[in-house]
Design a protein around this motif. Structure first.
Motif, PDB file in Angstrom:
ATOM      1  N   CYS A  44       0.837  -1.214   0.000  1.00 26.15           N
ATOM      2  CA  CYS A  44       0.000   0.000   0.000  1.00 26.15           C
ATOM      3  C   CYS A  44       0.864   1.252   0.000  1.00 26.15           C
ATOM      4  CB  CYS A  44      -0.915   0.002   1.223  1.00 26.15           C
ATOM      5  SG  CYS A  44      -2.209  -1.257   1.208  1.00 26.15           S
ATOM      6  N   ALA A  45       1.895   1.270   0.856  1.00 25.02           N
ATOM      7  CA  ALA A  45       2.769   2.438   0.947  1.00 25.02           C
ATOM      8  C   ALA A  45       3.538   2.646  -0.354  1.00 25.02           C
ATOM      9  CB  ALA A  45       3.737   2.275   2.121  1.00 25.02           C
ATOM     10  N   LEU A  46       4.004   1.548  -0.955  1.00 20.34           N
ATOM     11  CA  LEU A  46       4.736   1.646  -2.215  1.00 20.34           C
ATOM     12  C   LEU A  46       3.878   2.299  -3.291  1.00 20.34           C
ATOM     13  CD1 LEU A  46       7.140   0.941  -4.059  1.00 20.34           C
ATOM     14  CD2 LEU A  46       6.112  -1.320  -4.402  1.00 20.34           C
ATOM     15  N   ALA A  47       2.616   1.889  -3.382  1.00 15.75           N
ATOM     16  CA  ALA A  47       1.710   2.461  -4.387  1.00 15.75           C
ATOM     17  C   ALA A  47       1.524   3.957  -4.174  1.00 15.75           C
ATOM     18  CB  ALA A  47       0.362   1.747  -4.341  1.00 15.75           C
ATOM     19  N   LEU A  48       1.307   4.359  -2.919  1.00 13.49           N
ATOM     20  CA  LEU A  48       1.014   5.764  -2.647  1.00 13.49           C
ATOM     21  C   LEU A  48       2.255   6.654  -2.764  1.00 13.49           C
ATOM     22  CD1 LEU A  48      -1.495   5.252   0.283  1.00 13.49           C
ATOM     23  CD2 LEU A  48      -2.013   6.110  -2.002  1.00 13.49           C
ATOM     24  N   PHE A  49       3.419   6.146  -2.352  1.00 15.89           N
ATOM     25  CA  PHE A  49       4.648   6.927  -2.537  1.00 15.89           C
ATOM     26  C   PHE A  49       4.987   7.066  -4.014  1.00 15.89           C
ATOM     27  CE2 PHE A  49       5.887   6.139   2.002  1.00 15.89           C
ATOM     28  CZ  PHE A  49       6.114   7.467   2.329  1.00 15.89           C
ATOM     29  N   LEU A  50       4.751   5.987  -4.782  1.00 17.59           N
ATOM     30  CA  LEU A  50       4.987   6.064  -6.222  1.00 17.59           C
ATOM     31  C   LEU A  50       4.006   7.043  -6.872  1.00 17.59           C
ATOM     32  CD1 LEU A  50       6.742   4.947  -8.488  1.00 17.59           C
ATOM     33  CD2 LEU A  50       5.101   3.084  -8.778  1.00 17.59           C
ATOM     34  N   ASP A  51       2.737   6.986  -6.433  1.00 15.94           N
ATOM     35  CA  ASP A  51       1.751   7.957  -6.928  1.00 15.94           C
ATOM     36  C   ASP A  51       2.197   9.386  -6.626  1.00 15.94           C
ATOM     37  OD1 ASP A  51       0.082   5.993  -7.892  1.00 15.94           O
ATOM     38  OD2 ASP A  51      -1.243   5.984  -6.142  1.00 15.94           O
ATOM     39  N   PHE A  52       2.692   9.601  -5.402  1.00 19.39           N
ATOM     40  CA  PHE A  52       3.128  10.949  -5.005  1.00 19.39           C
ATOM     41  C   PHE A  52       4.330  11.401  -5.830  1.00 19.39           C
ATOM     42  CE2 PHE A  52       5.900  13.568  -2.204  1.00 19.39           C
ATOM     43  CZ  PHE A  52       5.102  14.697  -2.145  1.00 19.39           C
ATOM     44  N   TYR A  73       0.611   6.854   6.262  1.00 17.34           N
ATOM     45  CA  TYR A  73      -0.432   6.080   6.944  1.00 17.34           C
ATOM     46  C   TYR A  73      -0.237   4.581   6.685  1.00 17.34           C
ATOM     47  CZ  TYR A  73      -5.092   3.954   7.448  1.00 17.34           C
ATOM     48  OH  TYR A  73      -6.141   3.123   7.764  1.00 17.34           O
ATOM     49  N   GLN A  74       0.056   4.222   5.444  1.00 21.73           N
ATOM     50  CA  GLN A  74       0.233   2.808   5.110  1.00 21.73           C
ATOM     51  C   GLN A  74       1.499   2.224   5.729  1.00 21.73           C
ATOM     52  OE1 GLN A  74      -2.003   0.992   3.960  1.00 21.73           O
ATOM     53  NE2 GLN A  74      -3.452   2.495   3.148  1.00 21.73           N
ATOM     54  N   LEU A  75       2.483   3.062   6.039  1.00 20.09           N
ATOM     55  CA  LEU A  75       3.702   2.566   6.682  1.00 20.09           C
ATOM     56  C   LEU A  75       3.457   2.145   8.128  1.00 20.09           C
ATOM     57  CD1 LEU A  75       6.488   4.962   5.356  1.00 20.09           C
ATOM     58  CD2 LEU A  75       6.105   2.561   4.755  1.00 20.09           C
ATOM     59  N   VAL A  76       2.338   2.594   8.703  1.00 24.47           N
ATOM     60  CA  VAL A  76       1.974   2.118  10.039  1.00 24.47           C
ATOM     61  C   VAL A  76       1.658   0.628   9.987  1.00 24.47           C
ATOM     62  CG1 VAL A  76       0.321   2.373  11.939  1.00 24.47           C
ATOM     63  CG2 VAL A  76       1.116   4.393  10.698  1.00 24.47           C
ATOM     64  N   GLY A  77       1.181   0.156   8.810  1.00 19.75           N
ATOM     65  CA  GLY A  77       0.826  -1.256   8.647  1.00 19.75           C
ATOM     66  C   GLY A  77       1.967  -2.206   8.969  1.00 19.75           C
ATOM     67  N   PRO A  78       3.168  -2.003   8.383  1.00 11.58           N
ATOM     68  CA  PRO A  78       4.280  -2.885   8.729  1.00 11.58           C
ATOM     69  C   PRO A  78       4.639  -2.888  10.213  1.00 11.58           C
ATOM     70  CG  PRO A  78       4.749  -1.730   6.689  1.00 11.58           C
ATOM     71  CD  PRO A  78       3.485  -1.141   7.233  1.00 11.58           C
ATOM     72  N   LEU A  79       4.452  -1.734  10.896  1.00  8.32           N
ATOM     73  CA  LEU A  79       4.728  -1.689  12.335  1.00  8.32           C
ATOM     74  C   LEU A  79       3.749  -2.579  13.093  1.00  8.32           C
ATOM     75  CD1 LEU A  79       5.389   2.140  12.859  1.00  8.32           C
ATOM     76  CD2 LEU A  79       7.070   0.293  12.634  1.00  8.32           C
ATOM     77  N   GLY A  80       2.447  -2.435  12.761  1.00  8.82           N
ATOM     78  CA  GLY A  80       1.455  -3.304  13.379  1.00  8.82           C
ATOM     79  C   GLY A  80       1.643  -4.750  12.978  1.00  8.82           C
ATOM     80  N   GLY A  81       2.037  -4.968  11.716  1.00  4.29           N
ATOM     81  CA  GLY A  81       2.284  -6.331  11.256  1.00  4.29           C
ATOM     82  C   GLY A  81       3.446  -6.973  11.983  1.00  4.29           C
TER      83      GLY A  81
END
Length: 496
Positions: free
Chosen positions: A145-153, A296-304
């Motif tokens: 998710c983070a990769l997609a959004l950073f690439l979009d940005f 926001y999506q980078l929080v996912g790996p922390l929770g994961g």
């Protein structure tokens, strides 16, 4: 990793480009801000986003037949090839019809991967590490998710349609990586045993255990799997709707509930529309919203990572219950604070609790429902029940992604109150109906349900049945099948 990366990547990809100027010019039908009829534009945008989940639904359903017929590896290869086709068509889209059709195809491929990879991994993993292995899904999905959004940005600073066509095409590289790696990895030994290919299954099990094919551990594992298969007889799709001695319908419903709850947490709504929520509902700028959505999506790996470290120690139930409780608190606060658009401090608070919600969601529902569905299901119907339950998740996702733009347009942030209520509802259901699977072999779960008399017994039996008790031991002979409280008899058996 690349397989689950594509799942997260595809989920967030479109949400990151919805507000790009060139994208809005190419597809003016879904430009809500400039539309005269915002309600109609919201509906069309919801359809465009939901088309991916429609494909995912059909892709997952197809695994009911593909998974057992072709095996886990070839099914994963098939999903990857379909993703390549969908991504190529999406990157070359020139009309809304082509965009929607390509997203349906992309969703089919993703649905196949999502239904197969966690199942395949759970069948390869030892009982004491299965949770951590499959729990990596939350980490990799978050990175996707983070990769997609950073690439979009990053691409948003470029001129022309390459700003969104390149991110659409990037998933081709990830899909090719899946094809390369799955070719080098082993088939599920449980699927091989079911096909009668015992010598190949022995080789895979010996490699996983780092021992020889004649080792007693390998022989015992094959015997356990065969005993589990023999207790069910021939497979038929209709079996999941019948209880039987192994309570198959009971198990299918628990797997389905786990996947249903995943969608009702509200995570899908935020994942698909993160940038739009920050920009349109929390009044943040476009660049700020895009960056915040990626962070926001980078929080996912922390929770994961927290999930991976604790899932086999604390167990599935504790993490699911803790996640649901945290989700209730966070979403209620997001709904309350988000309505105060003229209060900057309240807006910052709403952003904070959206981030905290993502951590809370990931530690329980980010990966465990996919793991739990495969752990609960009996071997001969594992692919069927797993695909059936995940298809329920996709079906609900279709509804949510379709109605969310309309709901936000009319309700704003108070929309999240609905999901806070859903999370609160999950807490008693998980507590009373979901048995603990941590540390259990997949064959031990058959024993737990065979000893249960009603829907509430499974949790009690799982709490009392000793771990590691071989499936071929005749524990059922020590219990009275007509007695309504098997957990009381288990206490007597073990105390004796």
């Amino acid at each position: 990793m690349p397989g689950i990366l594509t799942v997260g990547y595809n989920s967030s990809l479109l949400g990151g480009v919805l507000t790009l100027k060139n994208f809005e010019e190419q597809f003016p039908e879904i430009n809500i801000a400039a539309a005269d009829n915002k309600s109609h534009a919201s509906t069309i945008q919801g359809l465009a986003v939901a088309s991916y989940t429609i494909g995912g639904f059909f892709g997952t359903l197809s695994c009911i037949w593909l998974g057992d017929r072709f095996g886990r590896r070839r099914t994963i290869m098939t999903g990857s090839v379909i993703q390549v086709i969908g991504a190529a068509l999406m990157a070359s889209a020139s009309s809304l019809v082509q965009l929607i059709a390509s997203r349906v195809i992309l969703g089919v491929g993703t649905g196949v991967l999502l239904a197969t990879i966690p199942l395949w991994q759970s069948e390869l993993s030892p009982a004491d590490k299965r949770g951590a292995h499959v729990g990596m899904k939350g980490i990799f999905s978050g990175f996707g998710c983070a990769l997609a959004l950073f690439l979009d940005f990053g691409m948003s600073f470029t001129q022309g349609s390459v700003a969104w066509r390149f991110p659409f095409a990037f998933v081709v590289l990830l899909s090719i990586a899946v094809l390369v790696f799955i070719y080098l990895l082993p088939e599920s030994p449980r699927w091989l045993i079911r096909q009668g290919r015992l010598s190949e299954a022995s080789e895979v099990l010996a490699a996983l255990q780092d021992t020889c094919v004649n080792d007693e551990v390998v022989t015992a594992k094959i015997k356990d799997v065969q005993t589990s298969l023999d207790s069910f007889g021939a497979k038929s799709l209709g079996q999941i709707f019948h209880m039987g001695p192994q309570r198959t319908f009971h198990r299918a419903m628990i797997a389905g509930l786990a996947m249903l709850f995943l969608q009702l947490t509200g995570s899908t709504v935020i994942t698909f529309y993160t940038t739009a929520i920050f920009e349109n509902n929390l009044s943040l700028g476009n660049s700020t919203s895009t960056v915040l959505a990626a962070v926001y999506q980078l929080v996912g790996p922390l929770g994961g990572a927290f999930c991976v470290l604790k899932i086999d120690g604390l167990g599935r139930r504790v993490l699911l219950l803790g996640s649901a409780i945290g989700n209730v608190v966070c979403l209620a606060l997001v709904a309350g604070l988000g309505t105060q658009s003229d209060n900057p401090l309240a807006m910052r608070g709403a952003v904070f609790f959206i981030f905290l919600f993502h951590f809370s969601y990931i530690i329980g529902f980010g990966a465990i429902p996919y793991l739990y569905a495969s752990e609960i299901a009996p071997l001969h119907l594992r692919t069927t029940i797993n695909s059936f339950s995940i298809s329920i998740s996709w079906a609900v996702s279709i509804i949510l992604t379709s109605v969310t733009p309309i709901a936000f347009n009319s309700m704003g942030q108070t929309y999240f109150v609905i999901f806070a209520g859903f999370n609160a509802m999950m807490i008693p259901v998980i507590y009373y109906l979901f048995p603990e699977t941590a540390g259990r072999s997949l064959e031990e779960m058959d024993k737990i349900f065979a000893l249960s008399r009603n829907v509430l017994d499974a949790v009690k039996v799982a709490r009392l049945l000793q771990r590691g008790r071989s499936i071929d031991q005749s524990l059922e002979k020590e219990l009275d099948p007509n007695f309504k409280c098997p957990e009381l008899q288990l206490r007597e058996v073990y105390s004796a």
